[in-house]
Structure formats: structure tokens, C-alpha cells
Enzyme design. Structure first.
Site, short mmCIF file in Angstrom:
data_model
loop_
_atom_site.label_atom_id
_atom_site.label_comp_id
_atom_site.label_asym_id
_atom_site.label_seq_id
_atom_site.Cartn_x
_atom_site.Cartn_y
_atom_site.Cartn_z
N HIS A 199 0.83 -1.20 0.00
CA HIS A 199 0.00 0.00 0.00
C HIS A 199 0.87 1.26 0.00
O HIS A 199 0.45 2.31 0.48
CB HIS A 199 -0.96 0.02 1.19
CG HIS A 199 -1.72 -1.26 1.35
ND1 HIS A 199 -2.81 -1.58 0.57
CD2 HIS A 199 -1.53 -2.31 2.18
CE1 HIS A 199 -3.27 -2.78 0.92
NE2 HIS A 199 -2.51 -3.25 1.89
N SER A 323 16.57 15.04 -20.94
CA SER A 323 15.54 16.07 -20.98
C SER A 323 16.03 17.19 -21.86
O SER A 323 17.23 17.49 -21.92
CB SER A 323 15.27 16.59 -19.56
OG SER A 323 14.52 17.79 -19.58
N LYS A 329 18.93 14.95 -15.89
CA LYS A 329 17.97 13.86 -15.86
C LYS A 329 18.37 12.68 -16.74
O LYS A 329 18.91 12.85 -17.84
CB LYS A 329 16.58 14.35 -16.30
CG LYS A 329 15.95 15.35 -15.35
CD LYS A 329 14.57 15.75 -15.81
CE LYS A 329 13.59 14.61 -15.65
NZ LYS A 329 12.24 14.98 -16.06
N ARG A 363 -21.32 -17.72 -41.61
CA ARG A 363 -20.18 -16.90 -42.04
C ARG A 363 -20.54 -15.43 -42.04
O ARG A 363 -21.62 -15.04 -42.49
CB ARG A 363 -19.76 -17.29 -43.47
CG ARG A 363 -18.61 -16.45 -44.07
CD ARG A 363 -17.33 -16.78 -43.34
NE ARG A 363 -16.15 -16.31 -44.03
CZ ARG A 363 -15.23 -15.52 -43.49
NH1 ARG A 363 -15.39 -15.06 -42.26
NH2 ARG A 363 -14.14 -15.20 -44.15
#
Length: 491
Positions: A199, A323, A329, A363
């Protein structure tokens, strides 16, 4: 004042008219390199090549007969073929190239029917056979091409051969290699502790390797299902009754001939159909591939999350840009690209599986257009597999950060401590009442240090050996038998 309104050019070069033709979709454009092997199996040209294959083998069968079923040719009066004539016929398939594709397309412009165009293409080759063979019976067997067949007799077998070829020769090897790659990473990092998140919250630690092993195990289970898939086929006429067959040649065991022919192609014979083979096998394969996709999607999102937490670092590629504005990045683009392509693939596979199992009465043609999207469905999956594999290759485990994360969450030891108290209570040790509640009061909403946890354990009144065991425990050491599970059960 100058007019700064952006202007749309009124006369642009028509990209639709550029030669060579520009791909409309990314699989045949930007990403072609990753999916090109599927073209040999799931393209329109591959469909026509398999149609040629089916028609040629049916012609050979009608002339040569079926061992154990007929005493001579299936159609009385048909000539037996020589080795050279069989080789010539099969070369129609093996030599099918750009010129053949163009010729077939030209024939179809007249027939406005793709299977009829295949029939006429073969008949042209029969007429031309003497030029290659000299004296030959082939010009006289033209009316046996497509004998007693409906188009679906040819198409269903062709699609079965196409999908089997794509799965067995292209998709399954790539998917298996990826699952093996994940498994290898699981073994490599089997003992590297990881603070779990259930969680999204800190939970009982595991190891990087064990979590990867879970995903490898799931992927391999689907691959075993896919590897065991059946590819069905039929050849029984316009409504599955062998009507034309038994009227034209009543003395033949046509179901036996059909079965031998279909199985001779390496397919499973379907004895009961309408005009179409029911496509249930296709739905089964596509559902299994879609399930593999979804498990792989789960892997991609988990790895993406581990990257965002810093648990995995990405090895920069020299010269690559992460980036356009933020030079620091290194974006997890391989996994994001995979997510999107897996979702597209699943959408197509789900549609194929849902649509193909229904055909009105004997068909309808909904399957015709639908099956032409098998290639994109597998293509987007193939592209995702390629991206995940590349992404995993560029990962390194940040063990220092993993250890730091574990050391900041001593409260996860509340589970083993209260479990030890429960065991002690059952063994008759006094003062072990309400272990869960006592650990809940200590740990919920609180960050504890190792010293605080050891002090708490020392005051519980547990037997000395249990106290010593718990006081020696750390979050990083609380991984159970995770490494052993990888070693013993991954394969």
C-alpha cells in the site's frame, strides 16, 4: 504594427506522395528495427505467401494422394507428380519476392478478391512450367488449384501458419530471453535487502532478487501456456459439410484427406466448423499473450517506481539526452515506452480475442479485417519486450540507498517481535499478553531507532535466547528465506 499571428502554409508538399512511401504507423516507421522480424510472418505479403503455400500443397496432395487414405490421386485421373514438378511448385512459395508481390497485387486489381488472385497467380506458373521443366503435366492441372475449396479453407490455414510462425520463431524467443534476463537479475541480487512497500507504506523487508524472481516466475508460467498452444485448421468447404467434395468425387474419405492435409501442415485438425474455422484457438493465444503483457506491464511500473525511489540507478548512455531542458535527468523512458506499447497491444489482443470467436450463422466477414491487425498486436508487444530488455540492461542496484532506507524503518520489526511473543505465550511464558496491541502502540506513527527497539525487546521478559535473537535483528537482516526461495524455486 506587424501581424505576428502564426500562419499555416497554404501549399505543402504532399507527404502521401513521397517515394519511398512514408509509414503511417510507428511500427513500420520509427520502431521498424525492433519489430521487422514479424514482417516475415504477419504482414500482408506473408499472408499471401502462406496462401500460396496452402494452395500448392493442396494441389500436390490432390495429385499424389494420401498414404493410407487413397490408393492413387485424390481426384481420379489427376497425374502423379515428379520430384522436379513438386520442387517447381514449392519454389512458387520459396521464391515469392518483391516482383511476386507486385504481380499478385496487379492480379487482385482485376479480381478484386485476394484469394482468387492467388489462384490465378499459381495458374500462371503452371502455364509457364514447360519453360523451366520441358515436358510436364503441370499445365494440365490448373483446375485442381483451389479444388473444392472456399476462400476460408485457404485463409484459416494461412493465418494458423502465420501466427504459429510469429509466435514460435519471433515473439516467444524474445519473450523467453526477457524472462531469463529478469531471472538472471533475480539470482544476481537474491540476497540484496529491500524495504518492501505494501500500500506504498514500509513493510516486511524482502530482497531485490526475490521480487524480480516473482515477476520472472509469473512471466515464465504464461510462456509455458503459450508454448503449448494449439493452432487449429480446417479444410471442409463452404459450410463445413464437404458438399462440393463428395459430389465431385464421392468415393473418397474426405474427412481423412482433410485431416491428413491439415496435420501435414503441422496444425491441429478441427473436424467441426461452419464456413470458418472457429478461431477459438486464436482467442486463447491472444488472451495468454495479453496476460504476459500485463505481467510485463507490472514489471515495468515496479521498476519505474524503484528508479524513482533511487533503488535502481540508470547507467547514462554516452551522448544521450534525458531532458530537453534539464541536463541532470536520465529518464526511465524504456519502461514508460514499454507501458504504453503493452497497453496498445493488450487493447488489440483483447479485441481480437473477443471479436474472432463470433461469426453470424455460417459466415460473416468481421474476422477478415480483424485478423489483419494481428501484426500490430504482436508488434507493440515485441517493441515493449525490446524496450524492457534494453532498460534492464542499463540498471544498477543502489545498495547503499537500500541499506539507508532499511535503517530508517526499524518499526518494521514489530511483526517478528509480536510473532515471537505469541510463540512464547503458547509455550507458557508469562507476561506475553496482547503482543499485537503493544507493538502497535510502540510503532504505529512512530519512527524508532535501533537502540529504542532493542531496549523495548529487553524489557519484554522473553527467554534469553529469544531476546538475544531479536536484539540482534536489523531491518536489513529481516528478509526471511528470500534468497533461498530464489535459489530453490525460480527454475
Amino acid at each position: 504594427m506587424a501581424d505576428n499571428t502564426a500562419q499555416t502554409p497554404t501549399a505543402r508538399t504532399s507527404l502521401a506522395d513521397v517515394s519511398p512511401a512514408i509509414a503511417l504507423g510507428p511500427l513500420d516507421g520509427r520502431y521498424r528495427g525492433a519489430v521487422a522480424p514479424l514482417v516475415d510472418h504477419l504482414s500482408e505479403a506473408a499472408l499471401n505467401r502462406e496462401r500460396l503455400h496452402v494452395e500448392v500443397e493442396w494441389l500436390i496432395t490432390l495429385c499424389d494422394g494420401v498414404e493410407g487414405v487413397t490408393d492413387g490421386p485424390v481426384v481420379p485421373g489427376a497425374p502423379g507428380l515428379s520430384d522436379a514438378e513438386r520442387a517447381y511448385l514449392r519454389a512458387i512459395v520459396t521464391d515469392f519476392d518483391a516482383d511476386g508481390i507486385a504481380e499478385l497485387k496487379e492480379i487482385e486489381r482485376t479480381t478484386v478478391h485476394d484469394v482468387k488472385a492467388v489462384e490465378y497467380f499459381i495458374k500462371r506458373r503452371l502455364v509457364a512450367a514447360p519453360d523451366a521443366l520441358g515436358e510436364t503435366v503441370l499445365p494440365g492441372v490448373g483446375e485442381l488449384v483451389h479444388f473444392a475449396c472456399t476462400s476460408e479453407d485457404v485463409n484459416n490455414l494461412s493465418y494458423a501458419l502465420m501466427v504459429r510462425g510469429a509466435v514460435v520463431n519471433v515473439w516467444l524467443p524474445a519473450a523467453t530471453a526477457l524472462a531469463d534476463q529478469v531471472a538472471d537479475m533475480g539470482r544476481e541480487h537474491a540476497a540484496v535487502p529491500l524495504l518492501s512497500r505494501t500500500h506504498g507504506q514500509p513493510a516486511t523487508p524482502s530482497t531485490i532478487g526475490k521480487e524480480l524472481a516473482v515477476l520472472a516466475h509469473r512471466l515464465r508460467r504464461q510462456l509455458r501456456r503459450i508454448a503449448g498452444a494449439e493452432y487449429l485448421g480446417k479444410l471442409n468447404g463452404a459450410t463445413g459439410t464437404y458438399g462440393a467434395h463428395v459430389v465431385a468425387v464421392p468415393g473418397v474419405d474426405w474427412p481423412a484427406v482433410s485431416r491428413a492435409f491439415v496435420e501435414g501442415l503441422g496444425l491441429t485438425w478441427n473436424p467441426l466448423t461452419t464456413q470458418i474455422e472457429s478461431h477459438d484457438w486464436q482467442a486463447e493465444v491472444y488472451s495468454d499473450v495479453a496476460r504476459f503483457n500485463r505481467i510485463l506491464h507490472n514489471l515495468a511500473t515496479d521498476v519505474w517506481t524503484y528508479i524513482s525511489l533511487g533503488f535502481f540507478t540508470q547507467i547514462p548512455v554516452a551522448g544521450a539526452t534525458g531532458s530537453s531542458t534539464m541536463p541532470h535527468k536520465v529518464n526511465p523512458i524504456r519502461f514508460e515506452n514499454a507501458e504504453a506499447n503493452l497497453e496498445i497491444s493488450c487493447s488489440l489482443l483483447d479485441t481480437l480475442a473477443a471479436t474472432l470467436v463470433t461469426s453470424r450463422l455460417q459466415r460473416d466477414l468481421t474476422d477478415s479485417t480483424t485478423q489483419r491487425n494481428i501484426g500490430p498486436a504482436f508488434g507493440h508487444s515485441q517493441l515493449a519486450i525490446d524496450n524492457v530488455s534494453r532498460g534492464l540492461t542499463a540498471l544498477a542496484v543502489n545498495e547503499a540507498l537500500l541499506a539507508e532506507d532499511l535503517d530508517a524503518n526499524w518499526e518494521v520489526l514489530g511483526e517478528p517481535i509480536q510473532s515471537a511473543m505469541r510463540a512464547a505465550s503458547v509455550a507458557g511464558v508469562p507476561g506475553m499478553e496482547n503482543p499485537y496491541e503493544r507493538l502497535k502502540d510502540l510503532t504505529r506513527g512512530h519512527r524508532l531507532t535501533g537502540a529504542e527497539m532493542r531496549e523495548f525487546v529487553g524489557g519484554l521478559g522473553l527467554p534469553d535466547d529469544v531476546t538475544a535473537r531479536l536484539q540482534a535483528l536489523t531491518p536489513g537482516a529481516y528478509t526471511g528465506i528470500a534468497a533461498r526461495l530464489v535459489e530453490e524455486y525460480l527454475d
